[in-house]
Design an enzyme around this catalytic site. Structure first.
Site, PDB file in Angstrom:
ATOM      1  N   SER A  73       0.925  -1.035  -0.147  1.00 28.47           N
ATOM      2  CA  SER A  73       0.065   0.119  -0.071  1.00 28.47           C
ATOM      3  C   SER A  73       0.930   1.165   0.010  1.00 28.47           C
ATOM      4  CB  SER A  73      -0.889   0.143   1.253  1.00 28.47           C
ATOM      5  OG  SER A  73      -1.442   1.322   1.374  1.00 28.47           O
TER       6      SER A  73
ATOM      7  N   TYR B 149      -2.546  -0.615  10.404  1.00 25.38           N
ATOM      8  CA  TYR B 149      -2.575  -0.603   9.151  1.00 25.38           C
ATOM      9  C   TYR B 149      -1.104   0.245   8.856  1.00 25.38           C
ATOM     10  CZ  TYR B 149      -4.127  -0.831   3.971  1.00 25.38           C
ATOM     11  OH  TYR B 149      -3.869  -1.066   2.773  1.00 25.38           O
TER      12      TYR B 149
ATOM     13  N   LYS C 198       1.934  -2.328   7.072  1.00 21.75           N
ATOM     14  CA  LYS C 198       2.252  -2.115   5.646  1.00 21.75           C
ATOM     15  C   LYS C 198       3.704  -1.592   5.516  1.00 21.75           C
ATOM     16  CE  LYS C 198      -1.535  -3.477   3.738  1.00 21.75           C
ATOM     17  NZ  LYS C 198      -1.407  -4.650   2.786  1.00 21.75           N
TER      18      LYS C 198
HETATM   19  N1  LIG Z   1      -8.446  -0.745  -1.676  1.00 23.61           N
HETATM   20  C1  LIG Z   1      -7.605   0.273  -1.417  1.00 23.61           C
HETATM   21  O1  LIG Z   1      -7.585   1.181  -1.464  1.00 23.61           O
HETATM   22  C2  LIG Z   1      -6.055  -0.507  -1.218  1.00 23.61           C
HETATM   23  C3  LIG Z   1      -5.045   0.632  -0.978  1.00 23.61           C
HETATM   24  C4  LIG Z   1      -3.684   0.117  -0.887  1.00 23.61           C
HETATM   25  C5  LIG Z   1      -3.356  -1.221  -0.723  1.00 23.61           C
HETATM   26  N2  LIG Z   1      -4.385  -2.133  -0.770  1.00 23.61           N
HETATM   27  C6  LIG Z   1      -4.188  -3.534  -0.263  1.00 23.61           C
HETATM   28  O2  LIG Z   1      -4.619  -4.582  -1.341  1.00 23.61           O
HETATM   29  C7  LIG Z   1      -4.941  -5.684  -0.966  1.00 23.61           C
HETATM   30  C8  LIG Z   1      -6.269  -6.087  -1.265  1.00 23.61           C
HETATM   31  O3  LIG Z   1      -7.209  -5.083  -1.184  1.00 23.61           O
HETATM   32  P1  LIG Z   1      -8.679  -5.057  -1.579  1.00 23.61           P
HETATM   33  O4  LIG Z   1      -8.704  -3.499  -1.555  1.00 23.61           O
HETATM   34  O5  LIG Z   1      -8.735  -5.982  -2.814  1.00 23.61           O
HETATM   35  O6  LIG Z   1      -9.502  -5.498  -0.135  1.00 23.61           O
HETATM   36  P2  LIG Z   1     -10.831  -6.212  -0.236  1.00 23.61           P
HETATM   37  O7  LIG Z   1     -11.227  -5.979   1.300  1.00 23.61           O
HETATM   38  O8  LIG Z   1     -11.901  -5.796  -1.044  1.00 23.61           O
HETATM   39  O9  LIG Z   1     -10.617  -7.861  -0.420  1.00 23.61           O
HETATM   40  C9  LIG Z   1      -9.674  -8.345   0.405  1.00 23.61           C
HETATM   41  C10 LIG Z   1      -9.918  -9.960   0.257  1.00 23.61           C
HETATM   42  O10 LIG Z   1      -8.924 -10.493   1.263  1.00 23.61           O
HETATM   43  C11 LIG Z   1      -9.694 -11.680   1.912  1.00 23.61           C
HETATM   44  N3  LIG Z   1      -9.406 -12.028   3.117  1.00 23.61           N
HETATM   45  C12 LIG Z   1      -8.977 -11.154   4.217  1.00 23.61           C
HETATM   46  N4  LIG Z   1      -8.009 -12.015   5.263  1.00 23.61           N
HETATM   47  C13 LIG Z   1      -7.820 -13.100   4.473  1.00 23.61           C
HETATM   48  C14 LIG Z   1      -6.766 -14.473   4.876  1.00 23.61           C
HETATM   49  N5  LIG Z   1      -6.486 -14.288   6.172  1.00 23.61           N
HETATM   50  N6  LIG Z   1      -6.788 -15.217   4.192  1.00 23.61           N
HETATM   51  C15 LIG Z   1      -7.373 -15.326   2.961  1.00 23.61           C
HETATM   52  N7  LIG Z   1      -8.139 -14.289   2.494  1.00 23.61           N
HETATM   53  C16 LIG Z   1      -8.241 -13.073   3.107  1.00 23.61           C
HETATM   54  C17 LIG Z   1     -11.216 -10.703   2.017  1.00 23.61           C
HETATM   55  O11 LIG Z   1     -12.151 -11.955   2.443  1.00 23.61           O
HETATM   56  C18 LIG Z   1     -11.360 -10.227   0.876  1.00 23.61           C
HETATM   57  O12 LIG Z   1     -12.080 -10.916  -0.137  1.00 23.61           O
HETATM   58  C19 LIG Z   1      -4.790  -5.768   0.582  1.00 23.61           C
HETATM   59  O13 LIG Z   1      -3.662  -6.056   1.151  1.00 23.61           O
HETATM   60  C20 LIG Z   1      -4.879  -4.197   0.913  1.00 23.61           C
HETATM   61  O14 LIG Z   1      -4.290  -3.633   2.008  1.00 23.61           O
HETATM   62  C21 LIG Z   1      -6.034  -1.708  -0.931  1.00 23.61           C
END
Ligand SMILES: NC(=O)c1ccc[n+]([C@@H]2O[C@H](COP(=O)([O-])OP(=O)(O)OC[C@H]3O[C@@H](n4cnc5c(N)ncnc54)[C@H](O)[C@@H]3O)[C@@H](O)[C@H]2O)c1
Length: 265
Positions: free
Chosen positions: A139, A152, A156
């Site tokens: 992130s 977070y 991260k």
């Molecule tokens: N959406 C954003 O703005 C954003 C920005 C920067 C980084 N990220 C990072 O991107 C990655 C994906 O995020 P996203 O936005 O798609 O999130 P999201 O919450 O939409 O999807 C995450 C998925 O991970 C699954 N999950 C959670 N814990 C788990 C575990 N222990 N084992 C298996 N599956 C698990 C959840 O069930 C969910 O389906 C994350 O690491 C997040 O921190 C997201």
């Protein structure tokens, strides 16, 4: 380098929706065979089914020691070799130093130790073969921090540090590492990030498919850092060159935001 992913074995954790589902779709489109993991079994199955025959849903926790071991074992049964492992699952917990211990525990486990545990199982085989790719979805919060969400921000940073460490240690031995560091991405995580999270991230948010595209470009270019928001590079440089000025700016930004209501347990 031209990427040749045809027939390659890929694991994507947290691929039941959001960025992970977009990675899975992109890898399948490139001809890879993909294990779609998620804690949510129904979501993993739905994504795998929507992407066709070259996908395998493997539900389960991709963070605990037992969960990662079961995932890697099952993925090897489906794929043979695991060529690419995307440690993508993540959790966003807000709060200060006073937030409940379980918010810290789940953040360390899912955002950091999941990566360490997967690498522990994958690196020996990759060193033997002289190839393997580890993708860490980190992130921009791992480079620039984020107000109002200590668990977070801190975990991260640790995920970024671990990806760097893997690359510096094994990068000359055939193991490629990519750290994906977006700001806002239009997923459920963003929608549930509360008033402050949305105010901060929504205006410049990108789509999950954009993140997957940028990852693929970085893989082709053999580039470690993937920045779907390129301006993050400038802010990261400013932070390093003048920490006090950067912190003053972060305090101003935090002061202007409504209270954080991201999940705290
Ligand atoms: N959406 C954003 O703005 C954003 C920005 C920067 C980084 N990220 C990072 O991107 C990655 C994906 O995020 P996203 O936005 O798609 O999130 P999201 O919450 O939409 O999807 C995450 C998925 O991970 C699954 N999950 C959670 N814990 C788990 C575990 N222990 N084992 C298996 N599956 C698990 C959840 O069930 C969910 O389906 C994350 O690491 C997040 O921190 C997201």
């Amino acid at each position: 380098m031209t990427l040749d992913l045809a027939g390659r074995g890929v694991v994507v954790t947290g691929a039941g929706r959001g960025i992970g589902a977009a990675y899975a779709k992109a890898f399948v489109a490139a001809g890879a065979r993909v294990v779609v993991n998620d804690l949510d079994a129904g979501a993993a199955t739905a994504v795998a089914e929507s992407l066709g025959d070259n996908t395998f849903a493997v539900a389960g926790d991709a963070s605990s020691e037992d969960g990662v071991a079961a995932l890697v074992q099952s993925a090897r049964q489906h794929l043979g070799e695991i060529d690419v492992y995307c440690a993508n699952a993540g959790v966003a917990r807000g709060g200060t130093e006073a937030v409940a211990q379980k918010a810290w525990d789940v953040s360390w486990n899912v955002n950091v130790m999941a990566h360490v545990r997967a690498a522990k199982l994958l690196v020996p085989g990759w060193l033997e073969r002289g190839s393997g790719t580890f993708v860490a979805t980190v992130s921009a919060a791992g480079l620039l921090s984020i107000p109002g969400a200590a668990p977070y921000a801190v975990t991260k940073h640790a995920a970024y540090a671990f990806a760097e460490w893997l690359s510096m240690t094994y990068g000359d031995k055939g193991i490629r590492v990519h750290a994906v560091c977006p700001q806002g991405v239009r997923t459920d995580m963003l929608w549930s990030s509360g008033t402050a999270g949305r105010a901060l991230m929504e205006p410049d948010a990108v789509d999950p498919d954009d993140v997957a595209r940028d990852l693929f470009t970085a893989m082709e270019e053999e580039r470690f850092l993937v920045l779907p928001h390129p301006e993050v590079a400038t802010m990261y440089a400013r932070r390093a060159s003048d920490p006090d000025r950067w912190l003053a700016g972060m305090r101003r930004m935090a002061g202007a935001l409504p209270a954080v209501t991201m999940g705290t347990d």
